[in-house]
Design a protein around this motif. Structure first.
Motif, PDB file in Angstrom:
ATOM      1  N   GLU A 138       5.325   4.837   5.684  1.00  0.00           N
ATOM      2  CA  GLU A 138       5.402   6.052   4.633  1.00  0.00           C
ATOM      3  C   GLU A 138       6.420   6.821   4.847  1.00  0.00           C
ATOM      4  OE1 GLU A 138       2.450   9.754   3.930  1.00  0.00           O
ATOM      5  OE2 GLU A 138       1.391   7.833   3.830  1.00  0.00           O
ATOM      6  N   GLN A 151       0.808  -1.243  -0.073  1.00  0.00           N
ATOM      7  CA  GLN A 151       0.044   0.020  -0.118  1.00  0.00           C
ATOM      8  C   GLN A 151       0.724   1.247  -0.046  1.00  0.00           C
ATOM      9  OE1 GLN A 151      -3.013  -0.067   3.120  1.00  0.00           O
ATOM     10  NE2 GLN A 151      -3.602   2.101   2.828  1.00  0.00           N
ATOM     11  N   VAL A 152       2.010   1.321   0.851  1.00  0.00           N
ATOM     12  CA  VAL A 152       2.814   2.402   0.923  1.00  0.00           C
ATOM     13  C   VAL A 152       3.666   2.543  -0.423  1.00  0.00           C
ATOM     14  CG1 VAL A 152       4.896   3.482   2.077  1.00  0.00           C
ATOM     15  CG2 VAL A 152       2.939   2.623   3.310  1.00  0.00           C
ATOM     16  N   LYS A 153       4.102   1.454  -0.973  1.00  0.00           N
ATOM     17  CA  LYS A 153       4.768   1.491  -2.136  1.00  0.00           C
ATOM     18  C   LYS A 153       4.048   2.181  -3.293  1.00  0.00           C
ATOM     19  CE  LYS A 153       7.078  -1.725  -5.425  1.00  0.00           C
ATOM     20  NZ  LYS A 153       7.348  -3.275  -5.749  1.00  0.00           N
ATOM     21  N   LYS A 154       2.899   1.433  -3.521  1.00  0.00           N
ATOM     22  CA  LYS A 154       1.866   2.102  -4.574  1.00  0.00           C
ATOM     23  C   LYS A 154       1.706   3.592  -4.413  1.00  0.00           C
ATOM     24  CE  LYS A 154      -2.714   1.346  -6.666  1.00  0.00           C
ATOM     25  NZ  LYS A 154      -3.931   0.467  -6.120  1.00  0.00           N
ATOM     26  N   ARG A 155       1.714   4.137  -3.304  1.00  0.00           N
ATOM     27  CA  ARG A 155       1.458   5.531  -2.803  1.00  0.00           C
ATOM     28  C   ARG A 155       2.530   6.483  -3.374  1.00  0.00           C
ATOM     29  NH1 ARG A 155      -0.304   6.722   2.894  1.00  0.00           N
ATOM     30  NH2 ARG A 155      -1.819   5.274   2.465  1.00  0.00           N
ATOM     31  N   LEU A 156       3.619   5.925  -3.028  1.00  0.00           N
ATOM     32  CA  LEU A 156       5.019   6.675  -3.198  1.00  0.00           C
ATOM     33  C   LEU A 156       5.864   6.500  -4.352  1.00  0.00           C
ATOM     34  CD1 LEU A 156       6.276   6.840   0.692  1.00  0.00           C
ATOM     35  CD2 LEU A 156       4.640   8.501  -0.522  1.00  0.00           C
ATOM     36  N   THR A 212       5.394   6.946  -7.299  1.00  0.00           N
ATOM     37  CA  THR A 212       5.410   7.850  -8.344  1.00  0.00           C
ATOM     38  C   THR A 212       6.340   8.913  -7.877  1.00  0.00           C
ATOM     39  OG1 THR A 212       3.620   9.021  -7.322  1.00  0.00           O
ATOM     40  CG2 THR A 212       3.263   7.360  -8.949  1.00  0.00           C
ATOM     41  N   GLN A 213       6.767   9.151  -6.857  1.00  0.00           N
ATOM     42  CA  GLN A 213       7.721  10.300  -6.585  1.00  0.00           C
ATOM     43  C   GLN A 213       9.151  10.251  -7.228  1.00  0.00           C
ATOM     44  OE1 GLN A 213       8.135  10.994  -2.343  1.00  0.00           O
ATOM     45  NE2 GLN A 213       6.058  11.197  -2.154  1.00  0.00           N
ATOM     46  N   GLU A 253       9.609   7.350   2.276  1.00  0.00           N
ATOM     47  CA  GLU A 253       9.901   8.576   1.802  1.00  0.00           C
ATOM     48  C   GLU A 253      11.139   9.280   2.157  1.00  0.00           C
ATOM     49  OE1 GLU A 253       6.849  12.575   1.604  1.00  0.00           O
ATOM     50  OE2 GLU A 253       7.238  11.664   3.601  1.00  0.00           O
TER      51      GLU A 253
END
Length: 453
Positions: free
Chosen positions: A356, A321-326, A328-329, A360
């Motif tokens: 996260e 879940q965290v990988k999918k969210r970040l 794109t950075q 990050e």
């Protein structure tokens, strides 16, 4: 309810103690002293029989005393003696009234033991007497009776009681003097400590607590000194936090204000209107992100004493879940997840924030790859977030998890501080270390934690 001062309580406590001791002595002492003096009277009578009568050349011939039965009552420690043969009445010795003689003869006739102790009342007084059974050459039962009035006992009891009363009065006076000293001894340090508490209540906690007496007050002073230092550190940290927070927010606000004013004036610092607006939007997004970090940091700090909402979650679910969210950075960075089936007993929402923030942070410093690794070992569950970027300078290691401490690529300096507080709420600990091929952040928490119902 009566409210008493400390001095009044000390005085009342000592007075009650004196009264309780006085009542106990008044109840117990008369009985115990009367019994002790009674036994002493019997011992005196028996000693008279053994040494002054039986050791005479003819113990069966007792001289008559010049004191009558009643006169002997006025004499202290005066012992009279008489002999009775086979219960037939007086044979030798001091005369006694027939009523008393009859009672003595009756007791002697029924006595089975060699020695017996008795007492009787005569005209409002008590007579102690001892009957000793003897045998003559004709096998006659001869009884040696020695008696003494309770005059000695009464005199001794009165004298001892008078002396005890004097001792009690002296003890009461000394106790009250001790109470006065004790109250003064208690009030002085409490007064000093109370004045210091007033200063703390007025937020004046620069002056240290000092009370050197080697007793409980010194330990109390040390405890309050420790509290004062903690308050001072907390106050300083709050001031630092406000200064740092205001500094973090001031820059984007100034940029937004200046760019908005420029647009209003028809000037576009970035060349076009759209580019200038994009800067304003970007700075607003950055400020929103910072405000969220600040709010969450203060929220976590205020919830330190509360238990997290524990539930069982798989590491793979959180990491994906965290990988999918970040991702794109920085799409060029490879993120590898290991130990997806490892179970964590944590607050899911807070643990997502932990991952996260760590991911990050890793994305800002990684060159090509990041590893998210979880494993369970013995009674602990371990989480490792590793990147292949440059090592952390040694001088930055100590303050790495302090608020607003940023590395050269850091943004707000709150991410790792938030992570540390969440980990500590779960009973774990976190540390960073430089590896041969990068930097890793390792978290260890207990495997077994009670889930919230």
């Amino acid at each position: 309810m009566i409210k008493w001062t400390l001095t009044q309580r000390v005085w009342v406590s000592f007075i009650l103690l004196i009264l309780i001791l006085g009542v106990l002595i008044a109840i117990i002492y008369p009985f115990s002293i009367q019994q002790a003096l009674k036994n002493d009277s019997y011992n005196l009578i028996e000693e008279e029989q053994l040494h002054d009568v039986l050791q005479q050349p003819d113990p069966y011939s007792l001289p008559k005393s010049n004191k009558s039965f009643v006169e002997r009552q006025q004499a202290s420690r005066s012992v009279g003696n008489l002999l009775i043969v086979n219960g037939q009445g007086e044979l030798e010795g001091d005369p006694v009234p027939n009523k008393v003689l009859h009672q003595m003869a009756k007791e002697a006739d029924s006595q089975k033991k060699t020695l017996g102790r008795y007492e009787l009342n005569y005209n409002g007084a008590t007579l102690f007497y001892v009957i000793r059974k003897l045998q003559d050459d004709n096998d006659n039962s001869i009884y040696l009776i020695s008696y003494m009035w309770d005059t000695y006992r009464n005199q001794m009891a009165k004298e001892l009681w008078n002396r005890l009363l004097i001792v009690l009065i002296l003890a009461a006076v000394l106790s009250l003097m001790v109470a006065a000293w004790f109250a003064h001894h208690l009030k002085k340090p409490l007064k000093v400590l109370g004045s210091r508490f007033e200063e703390i209540a007025s937020l004046n906690w620069k002056k240290p607590f000092e009370w050197k007496s080697g007793d409980e007050f010194e330990r109390l002073s040390l405890q309050f000194e420790k509290m004062r230092r903690n308050l001072l550190r907390y106050d300083e940290s709050q001031k630092t936090f406000l200064q740092q927070a205001s500094h973090e927010l001031k820059t984007p606000i100034m940029v937004i204000q200046s760019y908005a004013q420029s647009v209003k004036d028809g000037i576009y610092p970035q060349g076009t209107l759209d580019d200038t607006i994009d800067v304003i939007i970007n700075e607003a997004d950055q400020m929103e992100h910072r405000v969220k970090k600040l709010l969450y940091f203060t929220r976590i700090d205020s919830l330190r004493e509360e238990r997290p909402d524990i539930e069982t979650v798989s590491f793979g679910e959180l990491a994906e879940q965290v990988k999918k969210r970040l991702l794109t950075q920085k799409p060029s960075i490879e993120i590898e997840i290991k130990g997806k089936n490892t179970l964590f007993h944590v607050d899911k929402e807070q643990w997502l924030i932990v991952l996260e923030n760590l991911l990050e942070n890793a994305l800002r410093y990684a060159d090509t790859k990041i590893w998210l690794i979880a494993e369970e070992k013995d009674s602990e569950t371990r989480l490792l977030v590793k990147n292949d970027g440059e090592p952390i300078p040694e001088e930055q290691m100590e303050g790495l998890f302090q608020p607003f401490k940023k590395g050269k690529k850091g943004q707000f300096g709150l991410g790792l501080a938030i992570v540390q507080r969440i980990v500590e709420r779960h009973g774990g600990h976190i540390h960073a270390e430089n590896d041969k091929d990068g930097v890793s952040f390792a978290i260890t928490i207990p495997t077994q934690q009670t889930e919230s119902k």
